[in-house]
Design a protein around this motif. Structure first.
Motif, PDB file in Angstrom:
ATOM      1  N   MET A 138       1.055  -0.843  -0.278  1.00 42.07           N
ATOM      2  CA  MET A 138      -0.165   0.063  -0.294  1.00 42.07           C
ATOM      3  C   MET A 138       0.884   1.062   0.198  1.00 42.07           C
ATOM      4  SD  MET A 138      -2.678   0.934   2.866  1.00 42.07           S
ATOM      5  CE  MET A 138      -4.173   0.806   2.491  1.00 42.07           C
ATOM      6  N   SER A 139       0.468   2.112  -0.908  1.00 43.56           N
ATOM      7  CA  SER A 139       1.809   3.418  -1.123  1.00 43.56           C
ATOM      8  C   SER A 139       1.131   4.970  -0.177  1.00 43.56           C
ATOM      9  CB  SER A 139       1.288   3.692  -2.217  1.00 43.56           C
ATOM     10  OG  SER A 139       0.447   4.549  -2.824  1.00 43.56           O
ATOM     11  N   ASN A 140      -0.393   4.808   0.077  1.00 37.43           N
ATOM     12  CA  ASN A 140      -0.755   5.854   1.130  1.00 37.43           C
ATOM     13  C   ASN A 140       0.052   5.477   2.901  1.00 37.43           C
ATOM     14  OD1 ASN A 140      -2.008   7.213  -1.327  1.00 37.43           O
ATOM     15  ND2 ASN A 140      -3.716   5.348  -0.839  1.00 37.43           N
ATOM     16  N   LYS A 141       0.185   6.379   3.073  1.00 36.11           N
ATOM     17  CA  LYS A 141       0.407   6.750   4.057  1.00 36.11           C
ATOM     18  C   LYS A 141      -0.647   5.947   5.378  1.00 36.11           C
ATOM     19  CE  LYS A 141       2.544   9.829   7.600  1.00 36.11           C
ATOM     20  NZ  LYS A 141       2.575  11.639   7.618  1.00 36.11           N
ATOM     21  N   PHE A 142      -1.427   6.228   5.274  1.00 33.67           N
ATOM     22  CA  PHE A 142      -2.908   6.089   5.909  1.00 33.67           C
ATOM     23  C   PHE A 142      -3.717   5.053   5.086  1.00 33.67           C
ATOM     24  CE2 PHE A 142      -2.058  10.509   6.719  1.00 33.67           C
ATOM     25  CZ  PHE A 142      -1.298   9.902   8.266  1.00 33.67           C
ATOM     26  N   HIS A 143      -4.263   4.611   6.536  1.00 30.38           N
ATOM     27  CA  HIS A 143      -5.449   3.657   6.661  1.00 30.38           C
ATOM     28  C   HIS A 143      -6.864   3.716   5.958  1.00 30.38           C
ATOM     29  CE1 HIS A 143      -8.656   0.072   5.891  1.00 30.38           C
ATOM     30  NE2 HIS A 143      -7.248  -0.155   4.858  1.00 30.38           N
ATOM     31  N   THR A 203      -0.311  16.449  -0.343  1.00 22.36           N
ATOM     32  CA  THR A 203      -1.520  15.491   0.868  1.00 22.36           C
ATOM     33  C   THR A 203      -1.718  13.801   0.380  1.00 22.36           C
ATOM     34  OG1 THR A 203      -2.171  17.868   1.452  1.00 22.36           O
ATOM     35  CG2 THR A 203      -3.106  16.032   2.915  1.00 22.36           C
ATOM     36  N   ASP A 204      -1.488  13.247   1.660  1.00 23.72           N
ATOM     37  CA  ASP A 204      -2.151  11.686   1.230  1.00 23.72           C
ATOM     38  C   ASP A 204      -3.427  11.513   1.129  1.00 23.72           C
ATOM     39  OD1 ASP A 204      -3.049   9.074   1.500  1.00 23.72           O
ATOM     40  OD2 ASP A 204      -1.701   9.175   3.498  1.00 23.72           O
TER      41      ASP A 204
END
Length: 89
Positions: free
Chosen positions: A1-6, A37-38
């Motif tokens: 997963m490339s995004n910082k947050f789930h 920004t994510d």
């Protein structure tokens, strides 16, 4: 997963933002973000506003793409025109 947050991890915070802003059904909410920004954070805010029945618009620009003077724009000022009573003086 490339995004910082789930997204499930940050939904409580997004809902808290909507609670703080007292977002109500039928109000217009603008979510302004940039490409640094994510996108999951912006999506969480969009979902939280939608859960309250708000009409949501999201805009994404490159960093520095939006500009306004301090105090010229805020979430509360965006919301106030749709409210029958004032939230602030």
């Amino acid at each position: 997963m490339s995004n910082k947050f789930h997204i499930l991890d940050i939904m409580p915070g997004a809902r808290a933002v909507m609670d703080f802003a007292v977002v109500r059904s039928g109000e217009n909410v603008l979510i302004a973000t940039d490409t640094l920004t994510d996108p999951i954070a912006a999506e969480a805010l969009m979902i939280a506003a939608d859960e309250r029945g708000a009409e949501v618009t999201m805009t994404m620009t490159k960093p520095g793409g939006l500009s306004w003077r301090e105090g010229e724009l805020s979430l509360i000022h965006i919301s106030e025109p749709t409210r029958p009573e004032r939230m602030s003086d």
